[in-house]
Motif scaffolding. Structure first.
Motif, mmCIF file in Angstrom:
data_model
loop_
_atom_site.group_PDB
_atom_site.id
_atom_site.type_symbol
_atom_site.label_atom_id
_atom_site.label_comp_id
_atom_site.label_asym_id
_atom_site.label_seq_id
_atom_site.Cartn_x
_atom_site.Cartn_y
_atom_site.Cartn_z
ATOM 1 N N THR A 74 39.129 29.876 11.314
ATOM 2 C CA THR A 74 39.920 30.606 12.295
ATOM 3 C C THR A 74 39.316 31.986 12.516
ATOM 4 N N PHE A 75 39.249 32.388 13.790
ATOM 5 C CA PHE A 75 38.645 33.663 14.153
ATOM 6 C C PHE A 75 39.588 34.419 15.097
ATOM 7 N N ASP A 76 39.580 35.744 15.003
ATOM 8 C CA ASP A 76 40.286 36.578 15.969
ATOM 9 C C ASP A 76 39.447 36.664 17.244
ATOM 10 N N VAL A 77 40.089 36.514 18.396
ATOM 11 C CA VAL A 77 39.361 36.536 19.668
ATOM 12 C C VAL A 77 40.160 37.258 20.749
ATOM 13 N N ASP A 78 39.433 37.836 21.692
ATOM 14 C CA ASP A 78 40.000 38.345 22.940
ATOM 15 C C ASP A 78 39.539 37.429 24.068
ATOM 16 N N ASN A 79 40.450 37.003 24.886
ATOM 17 C CA ASN A 79 40.145 36.059 25.962
ATOM 18 C C ASN A 79 40.370 36.672 27.336
ATOM 19 N N ASN A 80 39.514 36.282 28.278
ATOM 20 C CA ASN A 80 39.708 36.636 29.680
ATOM 21 C C ASN A 80 40.546 35.566 30.361
ATOM 22 N N VAL A 81 41.637 35.986 30.949
ATOM 23 C CA VAL A 81 42.462 35.116 31.794
ATOM 24 C C VAL A 81 42.244 35.585 33.230
ATOM 25 N N TRP A 82 41.917 34.652 34.105
ATOM 26 C CA TRP A 82 41.587 35.015 35.490
ATOM 27 C C TRP A 82 42.674 34.529 36.438
ATOM 28 N N LEU A 83 43.116 35.432 37.320
ATOM 29 C CA LEU A 83 44.098 35.107 38.343
ATOM 30 C C LEU A 83 43.418 35.235 39.702
ATOM 31 N N VAL A 84 43.328 34.129 40.422
ATOM 32 C CA VAL A 84 42.654 34.093 41.713
ATOM 33 C C VAL A 84 43.690 33.830 42.789
ATOM 34 N N GLY A 85 43.816 34.753 43.741
ATOM 35 C CA GLY A 85 44.789 34.540 44.797
ATOM 36 C C GLY A 85 45.012 35.781 45.634
ATOM 37 N N ASP A 86 46.183 35.825 46.268
ATOM 38 C CA ASP A 86 46.551 36.974 47.103
ATOM 39 C C ASP A 86 47.949 37.418 46.707
ATOM 40 N N ASP A 87 48.667 38.066 47.615
ATOM 41 C CA ASP A 87 49.996 38.566 47.272
ATOM 42 C C ASP A 87 51.055 37.475 47.251
ATOM 43 N N GLU A 88 50.702 36.282 47.750
ATOM 44 C CA GLU A 88 51.683 35.202 47.851
ATOM 45 C C GLU A 88 51.508 34.122 46.791
ATOM 46 N N GLU A 89 50.267 33.742 46.516
ATOM 47 C CA GLU A 89 50.045 32.648 45.577
ATOM 48 C C GLU A 89 48.801 32.911 44.748
ATOM 49 N N VAL A 90 48.734 32.203 43.612
ATOM 50 C CA VAL A 90 47.676 32.486 42.650
ATOM 51 C C VAL A 90 47.361 31.232 41.836
ATOM 52 N N SER A 99 47.089 32.361 53.915
ATOM 53 C CA SER A 99 46.897 33.799 53.794
ATOM 54 C C SER A 99 45.577 34.231 54.421
ATOM 55 N N ALA A 100 45.524 35.492 54.804
ATOM 56 C CA ALA A 100 44.270 36.037 55.314
ATOM 57 C C ALA A 100 43.225 36.042 54.216
ATOM 58 N N ARG A 101 42.030 35.556 54.536
ATOM 59 C CA ARG A 101 41.019 35.404 53.493
ATOM 60 C C ARG A 101 40.621 36.738 52.877
ATOM 61 N N GLY A 102 40.656 37.792 53.675
ATOM 62 C CA GLY A 102 40.262 39.083 53.141
ATOM 63 C C GLY A 102 41.178 39.614 52.072
ATOM 64 N N ALA A 103 42.385 39.042 51.951
ATOM 65 C CA ALA A 103 43.351 39.518 50.967
ATOM 66 C C ALA A 103 43.147 38.880 49.606
ATOM 67 N N VAL A 104 42.283 37.892 49.515
ATOM 68 C CA VAL A 104 42.103 37.194 48.243
ATOM 69 C C VAL A 104 41.378 38.090 47.244
ATOM 70 N N ARG A 105 41.828 38.047 46.006
ATOM 71 C CA ARG A 105 41.235 38.884 44.966
ATOM 72 C C ARG A 105 41.237 38.154 43.637
ATOM 73 N N VAL A 106 40.508 38.724 42.694
ATOM 74 C CA VAL A 106 40.474 38.224 41.323
ATOM 75 C C VAL A 106 41.038 39.298 40.405
ATOM 76 N N ASP A 107 42.057 38.955 39.654
ATOM 77 C CA ASP A 107 42.631 39.849 38.657
ATOM 78 C C ASP A 107 42.278 39.337 37.275
ATOM 79 N N GLN A 108 41.996 40.258 36.366
ATOM 80 C CA GLN A 108 41.647 39.911 34.990
ATOM 81 C C GLN A 108 42.742 40.380 34.042
ATOM 82 N N VAL A 109 43.163 39.493 33.154
ATOM 83 C CA VAL A 109 44.088 39.836 32.076
ATOM 84 C C VAL A 109 43.389 39.486 30.767
ATOM 85 N N VAL A 110 43.351 40.418 29.838
ATOM 86 C CA VAL A 110 42.748 40.155 28.536
ATOM 87 C C VAL A 110 43.862 39.987 27.508
ATOM 88 N N THR A 111 43.862 38.853 26.824
ATOM 89 C CA THR A 111 44.862 38.579 25.799
ATOM 90 C C THR A 111 44.169 38.362 24.457
#
Length: 208
Positions: free
Chosen positions: A24-40, A2-14
């Motif tokens: 035991t504690f309640d927590v919010d976590n950051n899930v990180w998705l690193v990639g482009d439109d094709e793969e991650v 893929s073109a390098r300029g298309a790479v991005r970081v998406d954040q999902v909070v769960t």
């Protein structure tokens, strides 16, 4: 590739719980998705495999990398692996922690210090950062000028120690020697809470 300029970081909070040493504690976590439109690449499959899978949006998942073996960072990893066919990667020193959450399923591969993971034409370098857990790792993506630190380094300093499988001097030494040596403007993307930078965190890590 893929073109390098298309790479991005998406954040999902769960949201979910973290349990260790009988608490035991309640927590919010950051899930990180690193990639482009094709793969991650997914970093830390926390709590909610279906929500993470929706954010992947049909892309090919190269791997599910776990920064460490605490249950709140891996509890959705096995299901997400089933949904995507992607291998789960974890440092071997956290296999015992992993087994508490997934007793009948082992990780598919190891994160080892210096290993390079590739996605969408860029490299993520594995940095072993023992202390929060013995197998804690960060993933440094030089092209993106960012490092994914899990629970090793937060906005405000080092991650928690004092529980099983952790050690304060080890985490501080590891951060000083392996993370604070990165360029100061490197963005630190953490396992919980807000982003920071390496320069902003240098004053928060005690000198030896």
């Amino acid at each position: 590739m893929s073109a390098r300029g298309a790479v991005r970081v998406d954040q999902v909070v769960t949201s979910g719980t973290f349990s260790l040493d009988g608490e035991t504690f309640d927590v919010d976590n950051n899930v990180w998705l690193v990639g482009d439109d094709e793969e991650v690449l997914v970093i830390d499959a926390a709590h909610d495999a279906r929500t993470i899978h929706e954010a992947i949006a049909g892309r090919h998942v190269t791997a599910i990398a776990c920064t460490h073996g605490h249950d709140d960072h891996i509890d959705a990893a096995a299901e997400l692996s089933r949904l995507t066919g992607a291998p789960v990667l974890l440092h071997a020193n956290d296999n015992e922690l992993w087994s508490h959450t997934h007793p009948t399923r082992k990780p598919d591969g190891e994160l080892t210090d210096g290993r390079i993971l590739t996605v969408a034409g860029i490299e993520l370098h594995v940095i072993h950062n023992p202390g929060h857990t013995w197998g804690s790792c960060s993933l440094h993506a030089p092209f993106l000028n960012t490092v994914f630190t899990g629970d090793t380094l937060f906005h405000g300093g080092p991650g928690a120690t004092g529980r099983s499988y952790s050690d304060r001097p080890s985490i501080e030494t590891s951060i000083r020697n392996r993370l604070l040596t990165l360029p100061g403007d490197t963005v630190v993307r953490t396992g919980h809470g807000q982003d920071t930078t390496i320069a902003d965190e240098r004053p928060h890590v005690p000198a030896p």
